[in-house]
Write a protein that holds these residues in place. Structure first.
Motif, mmCIF file in Angstrom:
data_model
loop_
_atom_site.group_PDB
_atom_site.id
_atom_site.type_symbol
_atom_site.label_atom_id
_atom_site.label_comp_id
_atom_site.label_asym_id
_atom_site.label_seq_id
_atom_site.Cartn_x
_atom_site.Cartn_y
_atom_site.Cartn_z
ATOM 1 N N LEU A 1 0.828 -1.200 0.000
ATOM 2 C CA LEU A 1 0.000 0.000 0.000
ATOM 3 C C LEU A 1 0.871 1.262 0.000
ATOM 4 N N THR A 2 1.897 1.280 0.854
ATOM 5 C CA THR A 2 2.772 2.456 0.880
ATOM 6 C C THR A 2 3.541 2.597 -0.430
ATOM 7 N N THR A 3 3.938 1.472 -1.020
ATOM 8 C CA THR A 3 4.626 1.524 -2.313
ATOM 9 C C THR A 3 3.686 2.085 -3.384
ATOM 10 N N PHE A 4 2.436 1.654 -3.349
ATOM 11 C CA PHE A 4 1.448 2.152 -4.307
ATOM 12 C C PHE A 4 1.221 3.654 -4.134
ATOM 13 N N ILE A 5 1.119 4.101 -2.887
ATOM 14 C CA ILE A 5 0.909 5.527 -2.627
ATOM 15 C C ILE A 5 2.110 6.344 -3.097
ATOM 16 N N ALA A 6 3.333 5.852 -2.855
ATOM 17 C CA ALA A 6 4.537 6.567 -3.308
ATOM 18 C C ALA A 6 4.579 6.639 -4.834
ATOM 19 N N ALA A 7 4.221 5.545 -5.515
ATOM 20 C CA ALA A 7 4.224 5.548 -6.978
ATOM 21 C C ALA A 7 3.160 6.495 -7.520
ATOM 22 N N LEU A 8 1.999 6.511 -6.892
ATOM 23 C CA LEU A 8 0.933 7.410 -7.321
ATOM 24 C C LEU A 8 1.336 8.874 -7.131
ATOM 25 N N THR A 9 1.996 9.172 -6.025
ATOM 26 C CA THR A 9 2.475 10.534 -5.780
ATOM 27 C C THR A 9 3.502 10.949 -6.832
ATOM 28 N N ALA A 10 4.415 10.050 -7.167
ATOM 29 C CA ALA A 10 5.426 10.353 -8.192
ATOM 30 C C ALA A 10 4.760 10.581 -9.547
ATOM 31 N N LEU A 11 3.740 9.788 -9.877
ATOM 32 C CA LEU A 11 3.038 9.953 -11.154
ATOM 33 C C LEU A 11 2.342 11.318 -11.222
ATOM 34 N N ILE A 12 1.665 11.684 -10.136
ATOM 35 C CA ILE A 12 0.969 12.979 -10.119
ATOM 36 C C ILE A 12 1.978 14.125 -10.236
ATOM 37 N N THR A 13 3.099 14.019 -9.542
ATOM 38 C CA THR A 13 4.141 15.056 -9.630
ATOM 39 C C THR A 13 4.655 15.184 -11.058
ATOM 40 N N GLN A 14 4.887 14.067 -11.706
ATOM 41 C CA GLN A 14 5.385 14.103 -13.084
ATOM 42 C C GLN A 14 4.341 14.678 -14.039
ATOM 43 N N LEU A 15 3.079 14.381 -13.832
ATOM 44 C CA LEU A 15 2.026 14.935 -14.686
ATOM 45 C C LEU A 15 1.917 16.452 -14.508
ATOM 46 N N ILE A 16 2.026 16.920 -13.269
ATOM 47 C CA ILE A 16 1.980 18.365 -13.029
ATOM 48 C C ILE A 16 3.174 19.056 -13.683
ATOM 49 N N THR A 17 4.346 18.455 -13.557
ATOM 50 C CA THR A 17 5.548 19.033 -14.184
ATOM 51 C C THR A 17 5.408 19.056 -15.703
ATOM 52 N N LEU A 18 4.906 17.972 -16.276
ATOM 53 C CA LEU A 18 4.711 17.903 -17.728
ATOM 54 C C LEU A 18 3.713 18.965 -18.186
ATOM 55 N N ALA A 19 2.622 19.140 -17.436
ATOM 56 C CA ALA A 19 1.627 20.157 -17.804
ATOM 57 C C ALA A 19 2.231 21.547 -17.721
ATOM 58 N N ALA A 20 3.051 21.812 -16.713
ATOM 59 C CA ALA A 20 3.681 23.126 -16.584
ATOM 60 C C ALA A 20 4.637 23.390 -17.740
ATOM 61 N N VAL A 21 5.407 22.387 -18.136
ATOM 62 C CA VAL A 21 6.355 22.553 -19.243
ATOM 63 C C VAL A 21 5.600 22.810 -20.540
ATOM 64 N N ILE A 22 4.555 22.018 -20.789
ATOM 65 C CA ILE A 22 3.811 22.179 -22.043
ATOM 66 C C ILE A 22 3.101 23.541 -22.070
ATOM 67 N N PHE A 23 2.422 23.898 -20.998
ATOM 68 C CA PHE A 23 1.699 25.161 -20.958
ATOM 69 C C PHE A 23 2.660 26.348 -21.022
ATOM 70 N N GLY A 24 3.769 26.254 -20.313
ATOM 71 C CA GLY A 24 4.770 27.325 -20.364
ATOM 72 C C GLY A 24 5.361 27.474 -21.751
ATOM 73 N N GLY A 25 5.597 26.378 -22.429
ATOM 74 C CA GLY A 25 6.115 26.427 -23.806
ATOM 75 C C GLY A 25 5.109 27.060 -24.740
ATOM 76 N N TRP A 26 3.854 26.723 -24.556
ATOM 77 C CA TRP A 26 2.817 27.302 -25.415
ATOM 78 C C TRP A 26 2.753 28.826 -25.229
ATOM 79 N N ILE A 27 2.826 29.280 -23.973
ATOM 80 C CA ILE A 27 2.815 30.718 -23.686
ATOM 81 C C ILE A 27 4.039 31.390 -24.287
ATOM 82 N N ALA A 28 5.199 30.751 -24.174
ATOM 83 C CA ALA A 28 6.432 31.332 -24.732
ATOM 84 C C ALA A 28 6.331 31.454 -26.236
ATOM 85 N N VAL A 29 5.756 30.470 -26.884
ATOM 86 C CA VAL A 29 5.596 30.522 -28.336
ATOM 87 C C VAL A 29 4.663 31.659 -28.707
#
Length: 152
Positions: free
Chosen positions: A96-124
């Motif tokens: 359960l703790t391993t699953f929660i840690a993996a889920l947290t890492a996935l959410i963090t990566q999705l937020i980072t990816l969204a910030a990079v994509i949205f920031g790139g779009w604004i820069a363009v």
């Protein structure tokens, strides 16, 4: 003091009779014929001197059966089962703790990816050098101000 006691005439002295017990000689009795699985309710034995002794047939007393003690005590079995259950729960909690840690890492990566994509779009959008896309165009000329008046 040790004189014999005198009796009155009304109480004549009776003759004393002394009975000596006769020794009983035990001889093996003839075996009784008993049908299998049947016991007579009353047994009679004829003694050598002719007397008959009657009594109930009593089964010999059997000692109480001692319950076989198990090789392993109940407390030891309960402790072992508790340990197995605890290990199963710990394994589940670890997963359960391993699953929660993996889920947290996935959410963090999705937020980072969204910030990079949205920031790139604004820069363009800001830095694009492509032509006019609409809106108001303002041409600024050299303005001359004389005596607090604007001459354009």
């Amino acid at each position: 003091m040790n004189e014999p006691t005198r009796r009155h005439a009304a109480h004549p002295t009776a003759a004393l009779q002394v009975h000596q017990p006769a020794p009983i000689v035990v001889r093996p009795a003839a075996p009784a014929i008993v049908q299998p699985h049947t016991v007579p309710s009353v047994a009679s034995v004829v003694l050598p001197d002719g007397r008959i002794v009657t009594g109930y047939a009593i089964d010999p007393v059997q000692p109480a059966r001692v319950a076989a003690k198990p090789v392993v005590s109940r407390a030891a079995v309960n402790i072992a089962l508790g340990g197995v259950g605890f290990l199963a729960v710990c394994g589940g909690l670890l997963l359960l703790t391993t699953f929660i840690a993996a889920l947290t890492a996935l959410i963090t990566q999705l937020i980072t990816l969204a910030a990079v994509i949205f920031g790139g779009w604004i820069a363009v959008q800001v830095l694009s050098a492509s032509g006019h896309r609409g809106g108001t165009t303002v041409y600024i000329r050299k303005a001359v101000i004389k005596r607090n008046r604007f001459h354009g």
